[in-house]
Motif scaffolding. Structure first.
Motif, short mmCIF file in Angstrom:
data_model
loop_
_atom_site.label_atom_id
_atom_site.label_comp_id
_atom_site.label_asym_id
_atom_site.label_seq_id
_atom_site.Cartn_x
_atom_site.Cartn_y
_atom_site.Cartn_z
N UNK A 30 0.83 -1.19 0.00
CA UNK A 30 0.00 0.00 0.00
C UNK A 30 0.87 1.25 0.00
N UNK A 31 0.33 2.30 -0.60
CA UNK A 31 1.05 3.57 -0.66
C UNK A 31 0.19 4.65 -0.02
N UNK A 32 0.80 5.45 0.81
CA UNK A 32 0.09 6.56 1.45
C UNK A 32 0.41 7.84 0.68
N UNK A 33 -0.61 8.69 0.49
CA UNK A 33 -0.38 9.85 -0.36
C UNK A 33 -1.34 11.01 -0.06
N UNK A 34 -0.89 12.20 -0.45
CA UNK A 34 -1.70 13.40 -0.49
C UNK A 34 -1.86 13.80 -1.96
N UNK A 68 9.84 6.78 -7.88
CA UNK A 68 9.02 7.78 -8.56
C UNK A 68 7.99 7.04 -9.42
N UNK A 69 6.69 7.31 -9.17
CA UNK A 69 5.63 6.64 -9.93
C UNK A 69 4.60 7.66 -10.36
N UNK A 70 4.25 7.64 -11.64
CA UNK A 70 3.18 8.52 -12.14
C UNK A 70 1.83 7.93 -11.75
N UNK A 102 8.90 8.79 -3.25
CA UNK A 102 8.99 8.22 -1.90
C UNK A 102 10.40 7.68 -1.64
N UNK A 103 10.81 7.79 -0.39
CA UNK A 103 12.07 7.21 0.06
C UNK A 103 11.95 6.88 1.54
N UNK A 104 12.74 5.92 2.00
CA UNK A 104 12.74 5.58 3.42
C UNK A 104 14.10 5.02 3.80
N UNK A 128 9.62 9.41 3.86
CA UNK A 128 9.20 10.67 3.25
C UNK A 128 8.46 10.36 1.95
N UNK A 129 7.42 11.14 1.66
CA UNK A 129 6.82 11.09 0.32
C UNK A 129 6.25 12.45 -0.04
N UNK A 130 6.18 12.71 -1.31
CA UNK A 130 5.55 13.94 -1.81
C UNK A 130 4.82 13.61 -3.10
#
Length: 271
Positions: free
Chosen positions: A26-30, A206-208, A243-245, A263-265
């Motif tokens: 799963x990916x968390x995002x804004x 990096x994912x579109x 994203x990176x961790x 971190x993610x943006x």
């Protein structure tokens, strides 16, 4: 309630609170409604979720307990109309100042596990609660510090740089190219910092968005240089998840032997 049901509910609650260091499935995002705006009475709406597909609501809402909005002059701004539904959370921000805003969900805490009567107990919470709720002499006690930061940048009018300054805590993005000045065919440069220092050798994903509607993930995996820097040349317009961790032994809390920082943006690339 059956034990299996309670465990499932607990796992779902943890995932809903998670940030980029959550399970890989799963990916968390804004997701902001836009990142570059102009005019009078300007607003942006942000969706927040945890899902398999970017940016599609199908798993859990992202909790907004750690939400912080920073105005272009560095002062705190107030998010409005916060709500959490079955699959997503949402909030609005009125862009009353010209320049670049930072909208972030920042969380920090401790995870602990130990043995009790032959069973594994798990706990999650703040350092202040740790001493009162976790037995310090528990068998097989393992404690991990968690730092997570999720950000988006939104500009009204001309981009500005005050909110791009790092705090020196945890894993952070230090843009070289302004994050609201991205276009197809142009190379954008960024740096990752860990506790204010270059994060060298860090794997960056990096994912579109829109992976639900294509056969291949089209994931880019990059590695930061000695200065923590990396570059991306955008091939298509759209919203991109970055994203990176990292895991290390540099916990700032004495009870923790390990630190996990994530971190993610979400970045918007224009044609």
């Amino acid at each position: 309630m059956r034990l299996s049901t309670r465990l499932a509910a607990a796992a779902a609650a943890v995932l809903a609170l998670s940030l980029p260091i959550a399970a890989e499935a799963h990916r968390a995002w804004l997701l902001p409604s836009a990142t570059v705006l102009s005019g009078a009475d300007v607003w942006v709406t942000v969706d927040a979720a945890v899902s398999n597909d970017l940016f599609f609501f199908e798993h859990q809402p992202l909790r907004l307990d750690g939400l912080r909005v920073t105005a272009p002059d560095g002062s705190p701004a107030r998010p409005e109309n916060q709500a959490t539904g079955r699959y997503r959370s949402t909030f609005d921000v009125r862009l009353e100042q010209p320049g670049t805003y930072k909208l972030a969900v920042v969380n920090a805490g401790l995870f602990a596990s130990w043995k009790e009567n032959g069973q594994t107990r798990r706990w999650r919470g703040s350092p202040e609660r740790f001493a009162a709720e976790v037995p310090k002499d528990a068998p097989d006690l393992r404690v991990t510090q968690s730092q997570s930061r999720m950000e988006v940048f939104v500009t009204s009018g001309k981009p500005s740089g005050t909110v791009l300054k790092p705090t020196g805590e945890g894993l952070e993005l230090a843009p070289v190219t302004h994050p609201n000045d991205l276009a197809v065919g142009n190379a954008a440069r960024f740096r990752f910092l860990l506790d204010g220092r270059p994060a060298a050798g860090l794997k960056v994903t990096v994912i579109r968005g829109g992976i639900r509607y294509r056969d291949k993930l089209e994931e880019m995996t990059l590695t930061t240089g000695e200065d923590g820097g990396f570059a991306v040349t955008w091939k298509e317009p759209g919203m991109y998840w970055v994203e990176a961790s990292v895991r290390d032994g540099n916990a700032a809390i004495k009870e923790a032997k390990e630190r996990r920082a994530g971190y993610s943006t979400t970045l918007e690339v224009l044609p």
